[in-house]
Design an enzyme around this catalytic site. Structure first.
Site, mmCIF file in Angstrom:
data_model
loop_
_atom_site.group_PDB
_atom_site.id
_atom_site.type_symbol
_atom_site.label_atom_id
_atom_site.label_comp_id
_atom_site.label_asym_id
_atom_site.label_seq_id
_atom_site.Cartn_x
_atom_site.Cartn_y
_atom_site.Cartn_z
ATOM 1 N N VAL A 55 0.860 -1.192 0.000
ATOM 2 C CA VAL A 55 0.000 0.000 0.000
ATOM 3 C C VAL A 55 0.896 1.241 0.000
ATOM 4 O O VAL A 55 1.885 1.300 0.747
ATOM 5 C CB VAL A 55 -0.910 0.026 1.226
ATOM 6 C CG1 VAL A 55 -1.843 1.253 1.193
ATOM 7 C CG2 VAL A 55 -1.719 -1.266 1.341
ATOM 8 N N VAL A 81 4.677 -1.392 3.025
ATOM 9 C CA VAL A 81 4.455 0.017 2.678
ATOM 10 C C VAL A 81 5.287 0.369 1.435
ATOM 11 O O VAL A 81 6.498 0.164 1.398
ATOM 12 C CB VAL A 81 4.828 0.936 3.852
ATOM 13 C CG1 VAL A 81 4.628 2.410 3.459
ATOM 14 C CG2 VAL A 81 3.975 0.589 5.071
ATOM 15 N N LYS A 82 4.609 0.886 0.413
ATOM 16 C CA LYS A 82 5.301 1.312 -0.804
ATOM 17 C C LYS A 82 5.894 2.703 -0.594
ATOM 18 O O LYS A 82 5.215 3.610 -0.110
ATOM 19 C CB LYS A 82 4.322 1.353 -1.984
ATOM 20 C CG LYS A 82 4.209 0.056 -2.743
ATOM 21 C CD LYS A 82 3.456 0.269 -4.044
ATOM 22 C CE LYS A 82 3.570 -0.914 -4.958
ATOM 23 N NZ LYS A 82 2.876 -0.691 -6.240
ATOM 24 N N ILE A 83 7.164 2.847 -0.951
ATOM 25 C CA ILE A 83 7.881 4.113 -0.780
ATOM 26 C C ILE A 83 8.443 4.532 -2.136
ATOM 27 O O ILE A 83 9.061 3.703 -2.814
ATOM 28 C CB ILE A 83 9.047 3.942 0.222
ATOM 29 C CG1 ILE A 83 8.573 3.381 1.573
ATOM 30 C CG2 ILE A 83 9.797 5.263 0.385
ATOM 31 C CD1 ILE A 83 7.930 4.344 2.517
#
Ligand code: G3P
Length: 218
Positions: A55, A81-83
């Site tokens: 996400v 977590v997408k960064i």
């Protein structure tokens, strides 16, 4: 190679999960926006398949990315977590890796050097967007092959996700290249089932069964 579904559509995700062939889910803001649902409720529903779900938030600075990662990680189980691949994103990945038990997926990666930086920072996953590279005339799969060769040579721990997949051939080439993961849109997953010889074979066998049943003892 693992297959993730690249979708935020709960029906597509549930269907693909019932096939028993997906090991996770990747989403992005465009896929989420398309669903026109409350993001927290949607992500909660998606995480019920109990597999890694990527996400992406909206922050750009490291402090904001780290704070947001903590919030997003609480939206369900197995959240990754997408960064975004930026200096601030790399800083956030480094801190999340070393001080927080939060898995990260460095996204919008388009080059070997970007992938190297992401791996050095300790990203759990590195998402290389092959389709968007192909769109610019660059051979996206060649970049994937180079990244995998380097990661294997130096035993880098980050997993390479082949993303922005546009055809079943992309999945084939990702597997041949030795990618850890291919994240595949639902319609491409559906296309992976299809072959005209399979259809012809099923048609023939069905017809032959009709003959068998005629000969069966009444
Ligand atoms: O979700 C990340 C990536 O797979 C998106 O690909 O180029 O089809 O928007 P794209």
């Amino acid at each position: 190679m693992k297959i993730f579904i690249d979708s935020a559509n709960i029906d597509e995700i549930r269907e693909a999960n019932e096939w028993g062939i997906i090991d996770g889910v990747t989403t992005n803001p465009s896929l989420i926006a398309r669903e026109k649902k409350d993001i927290k409720q949607l992500i909660w529903e998606i995480t019920e398949i109990n597999k890694p779900v990527s996400v992406e938030g909206s922050s750009k600075e490291a402090d904001g990315l780290i704070k947001e990662a903590g919030e997003i990680a609480g939206w369900g189980r197995n959240i990754v977590v997408k960064i975004p691949m930026t200096p601030e994103g790399i800083k956030a990945v480094t801190i999340l890796k070393n001080y927080h038990n939060i898995k990260t997926n460095m996204t919008l990666v388009f080059s070997v050097n970007q992938a190297l930086l992401a791996a050095m920072a300790g990203a759990t996953y590195v998402s290389l967007f092959v389709g968007r590279l192909d769109d610019t005339g660059v051979d996206g799969m060649q970049v994937v092959e180079d990244i995998i060769k380097i990661f294997n040579h130096y035993h880098l721990k980050s997993e390479v996700i082949v993303a922005s997949i546009r055809t079943p051939q992309h999945v084939t080439e990702a597997a041949i290249a030795g990618a850890h993961v291919a994240t595949v849109p639902f319609k491409i997953l559906e296309q992976m089932f299809n072959h005209p010889l399979t259809d012809a074979g099923i048609k023939k066998f069905t017809k032959d069964w009709e003959e068998i049943e005629k000969c069966a003892k009444k």
